[in-house]
Design an enzyme around this catalytic site. Structure first.
Site, short mmCIF file in Angstrom:
data_model
loop_
_atom_site.label_atom_id
_atom_site.label_comp_id
_atom_site.label_asym_id
_atom_site.label_seq_id
_atom_site.Cartn_x
_atom_site.Cartn_y
_atom_site.Cartn_z
N TRP A 350 77.00 -5.64 81.86
CA TRP A 350 78.42 -5.99 81.93
C TRP A 350 79.02 -6.12 80.54
O TRP A 350 80.25 -6.16 80.39
CB TRP A 350 78.61 -7.29 82.72
CG TRP A 350 78.16 -8.52 81.97
CD1 TRP A 350 76.93 -8.75 81.41
CD2 TRP A 350 78.93 -9.69 81.71
NE1 TRP A 350 76.89 -10.00 80.82
CE2 TRP A 350 78.10 -10.59 81.00
CE3 TRP A 350 80.22 -10.09 82.01
CZ2 TRP A 350 78.54 -11.84 80.58
CZ3 TRP A 350 80.66 -11.34 81.61
CH2 TRP A 350 79.82 -12.20 80.90
N ASP A 351 78.16 -6.20 79.53
CA ASP A 351 78.61 -6.30 78.15
C ASP A 351 79.68 -5.25 77.83
O ASP A 351 80.64 -5.52 77.11
CB ASP A 351 77.44 -6.08 77.18
CG ASP A 351 76.26 -6.99 77.45
OD1 ASP A 351 76.14 -7.49 78.58
OD2 ASP A 351 75.44 -7.17 76.54
N GLU A 477 73.29 -17.64 82.89
CA GLU A 477 72.00 -17.36 83.50
C GLU A 477 71.07 -18.58 83.54
O GLU A 477 69.91 -18.46 83.91
CB GLU A 477 71.32 -16.20 82.76
CG GLU A 477 72.08 -14.91 82.95
CD GLU A 477 71.65 -13.81 81.99
OE1 GLU A 477 70.75 -14.06 81.17
OE2 GLU A 477 72.23 -12.71 82.06
N LYS A 587 73.82 -21.39 79.34
CA LYS A 587 73.39 -20.45 78.31
C LYS A 587 74.59 -19.90 77.54
O LYS A 587 74.51 -19.63 76.35
CB LYS A 587 72.60 -19.30 78.95
CG LYS A 587 72.08 -18.26 77.98
CD LYS A 587 71.40 -17.12 78.74
CE LYS A 587 70.90 -16.04 77.79
NZ LYS A 587 70.39 -14.85 78.50
N GLN A 588 75.70 -19.73 78.25
CA GLN A 588 76.85 -19.04 77.65
C GLN A 588 78.13 -19.39 78.38
O GLN A 588 78.12 -20.07 79.40
CB GLN A 588 76.62 -17.54 77.71
CG GLN A 588 76.55 -16.97 79.12
CD GLN A 588 75.88 -15.62 79.17
OE1 GLN A 588 74.67 -15.51 79.10
NE2 GLN A 588 76.67 -14.56 79.27
#
Length: 752
Positions: A350-351, A477, A587-588
């Site tokens: 998806w980046d 994640e 995580k993000q």
């Protein structure tokens, strides 16, 4: 030489770790070919290297063992193949072999020239017997002839006359890199190519190879241009001998062509034709074309910061790597590590849509269109993937892939990330809003929107009047398989609404026949899309005034990010997934990312409270995170904080802050760095309501400027301490909102 386009290291370390890092930082690529910056002459036998030459979208199949053979689990994956090695150039001086690890290196410099598209190594070397010479290697992967890799070698004896021998190799027996201790690269060794044939055609050697399992083919061809006293061949190896005088320079050029069967049905004939064409046109032709191409590229996307020259170089480095990484045709995409290494095995994530395509949408539209077309070429695979996951309709795009089939072995943080289908839909919409290109919408965009919308209808269900999407994983994640992930649901809502809008627009323009016939979408189905969107459950906590990441997130024990020990990062390498899943630890950016891309879904107060809450529990173990926090901090007027997050993001690869750049660059973070300036500090937004800017200036900068494309126009923005200048460089008049006030952009606007 314009130093703002130069990245250079002088008298650098020859440690193994530094060499592995530099193999990535100085790699050459053009979106089709990628070449690690390995030393032509090689390293000592006890040194570790990731020696590779790659083709974007060219893959083999490798097994992926599952401990339990449950229905639908992935048991094989695609992997980017290390193709033939044409880098080898060995040099002997009066019988002594040149190596930086013998004799004495008097001076060494590595240079990336981003204006002329070359990398070089300039070396002053003294042999063990005292012979001194200057050697300069210059490399180029051509943006003009994509299959071409060109190496130039200049050798000048300083204090002797004698014999110099150059041995040029062309090796087909190569392997992919693997490391069983690192989940980001292949864990097992497999042979992926088999040489089928070697032929000689004039001065060229041509090697034909086939992948072991996928049965794809490629050809590599090598030819040379030089004036040697004596030449001989040994298979695909060629040897050139020179009688030289002190101060006399040997010029040696090695042309390599790689062609694959995906793009070239007659790959061998094409390879032979191109190697002959390249050799006949000569090296100067390609150097000129490379410079011409890059001057146009920088004219569209140049970005400058006054007050931090190192940062300007880092920014340009990041944008240049995006250009090197992006596929230039619909047969390929952008791998998580670009074409710089084998991290994540060359897979697309998806980046692309959320971090890299925005840059190309605003600067290089043909590339952006090809990225959308690539996702369209795998739409049938996405529909099949949906069926594997148990859906009766819709397109579930694979979490990680090359050719369209899922490659994610750990489904809780892989296939369960359904949001990728919404991300791809979002990129289609963003491209349309920036370009108003209705033809691409009719060609493939609307079909993608409809098929992804169908997925949300199938995966979701109504309960007590709300539409719920259960058992999915959002971008974070460290929190998997949850109900009503805010990011996923907000994106699904946007996707559903735009599927309806796209059909309505195409009908009004008389362009809907293709998509209606292809999809069979009905008015009743479109009405169902609208109903689901209107009823979408977007979690909200009244007490905290925030959007919880999902239904259960706030029930979990909080694990504040500042308590995480540095030696325990990234957490995924030190804690069992179940332990992470039971905590409020991220995580993000997840909900914070939703507050950037879909900011109008919530009030500014909610966004501000959510941002503060998620700051406490986000480790930023992902390279995709700090740039998003920077953008939202800018929106909230927290400029100092935005600047801190931005700095962490911008210098990630050049300073190897995540300690894994040896496996390849972090392409998504590079795109995020661009967004942090343009969407963050610049406050650029392109919506249905139009174009707007809300610029802020970090305290440590004097000014910054950037340019972008919007509809038929090119617009530049310069933000200074006392004013902002917005200039229409070309195109028709535009309406633009700057800091909340509407203007007609005809020539230039100055805002205090």
């Amino acid at each position: 030489m314009d130093t703002k386009y130069i990245f250079q290291k002088e008298n650098f370390s020859l440690s193994n770790d530094e060499l592995l890092l530099d193999e990535t930082l100085f790699h050459n690529a053009n979106g089709y070919i990628g070449v690690r910056s390995n030393y032509e002459e090689g390293y000592p036998t006890n040194f570790k290297t990731i020696r590779g030459m790659y083709l974007n979208g060219f893959y083999d199949i490798a097994p992926m063992k599952q401990a339990e053979k449950l229905c639908g689990l992935i048991e094989e994956k695609q992997i980017m193949v290390n193709t033939a090695d044409t880098q080898g150039i060995l040099i002997e001086i009066n019988g002594e072999s040149f190596s930086l690890f013998s004799g004495e290196v008097l001076k060494r410099t590595r240079t990336l020239d981003m204006l002329n598209g070359t990398t070089s190594r300039d070396i002053l070397w003294r042999s063990p017997s005292g012979l001194e010479l200057n050697i300069k290697f210059t490399r180029l992967t051509s943006f003009y002839m994509l299959p071409l890799f060109l190496v130039k070698v200049h050798i000048t004896p300083i204090n002797f006359s004698g014999t110099i021998k150059i041995t040029s190799t062309h090796i087909g027996d190569v392997m992919n890199f693997f490391d069983p201790t690192d989940p980001r690269v292949a864990g097992e060794s497999h042979r992926h190519i088999e040489v089928k044939n070697v032929i000689h055609d004039g001065n060229a050697t041509i090697l034909h190879a086939e992948t072991i399992t996928s049965k794809l083919n490629f050809c590599s061809a090598v030819s040379h241009k030089t004036k040697a006293a004596r030449t001989k061949a040994d298979g695909t190896t060629k040897i050139f001998e020179y009688d030289v005088n002190k101060g006399e320079t040997i010029e040696f050029y090695k042309f390599s062509i790689l062609c694959d069967s995906i793009r070239y049905p007659d790959y061998m004939d094409e390879c032979i034709y191109l190697i002959k064409t390249a050799a006949s046109l000569g090296e100067s032709y390609f150097y000129d074309k490379q410079s011409e191409y890059l001057r146009k590229f920088w004219d569209n996307c140049s970005i400058d910061v006054d007050g931090d020259d190192d940062l300007t170089i880092a920014l340009r480095y990041n944008l240049y790597q995006l250009l090197q990484s992006a596929g230039k045709d619909p047969n390929s995409n952008i791998a998580a590590k670009g074409l710089s290494g084998e991290g994540y095995e060359g897979h697309y994530f998806w980046d692309t849509e959320m971090y890299m395509q925005p840059f190309f949408t605003l600067t290089e539209r043909e590339t952006a269109k090809n990225l959308i077309r690539n996702r369209y070429t795998i739409l049938e695979h996405a529909k099949q993937n949906a069926k594997i996951l148990g859906h009766k309709q819709g397109a579930a795009y694979p979490w990680r892939t090359i050719m369209g089939r899922e490659c994610s072995g750990y489904f809780p943080s892989g296939s369960a990330q359904y949001h990728i289908s919404g991300d791809i839909a979002y990129a289609v919409i963003a491209y349309y809003l920036a370009t108003k290109d209705k033809s691409l919408l009719a060609e493939c965009g609307a079909e993608i929107l409809i098929e992804t919308a169908r997925l949300w209808i199938d995966i979701g269900n109504y309960c007590e009047g709300k539409f719920h999407i259960n058992e999915v994983t959002g971008p974070d994640e460290y929190t998997c398989l949850v109900n009503n992930n805010y990011y996923t649901n907000a994106l699904a809502q946007y996707n559903l609404n735009w599927a309806v809008k796209s059909v309505q627009m195409l009908k009004e323009m008389g362009l809907a026949d293709h998509v209606l016939n292809k999809t069979g979408v009905t008015d009743a189905e479109l009405a169902a899309f609208t109903s689901a969107a209107d009823a979408m459950n977007l979690p909200f906590d009244e007490k905290l005034g925030i959007n919880p990441q999902d239904d259960s997130f706030l029930q979990k024990k909080m694990w504040e990010a500042h308590t995480v020990k540095e030696e325990e990062t990234p957490l995924l390498l030190h804690y069992h997934p179940m332990y992470l899943y039971r905590h409020q630890i991220c995580k993000q950016a997840d909900t914070v990312l939703a507050h950037f891309i879909l900011e109008d879904t919530q009030s500014l107060e909610t966004i501000e409270k959510s941002f503060a809450y998620y700051e406490r529990v986000t480790t930023h173990d992902s390279s995709l995170s700090t740039c998003i926090f920077s953008i939202v901090a800018s929106k909230l007027g927290q400029v100092d904080k935005a600047y801190k997050y931005f700095g962490d993001s911008a210098k990630m690869d050049l300073f190897n802050t995540h300690k894994n750049t040896k496996d390849g660059i972090h392409t998504a973070n590079m795109g995020g760095t661009y967004m942090a300036i343009v969407y963050g500090f610049g406050g650029l937004r392109i919506k249905e309501s139009g174009l707007s800017l809300c610029p802020v200036l970090p305290e440590k900068w004097n000014s910054y400027n950037f340019s972008f494309l919007y509809e038929d126009a090119k617009i530049s923005v310069k933000v200074m301490r006392d004013k902002t200048l917005v200039t229409l460089l070309h195109g028709t008049e535009k309406q633009i909102t700057i800091k909340g006030k509407s203007y007609a952009l005809i020539n230039e606007i100055e805002v205090q």
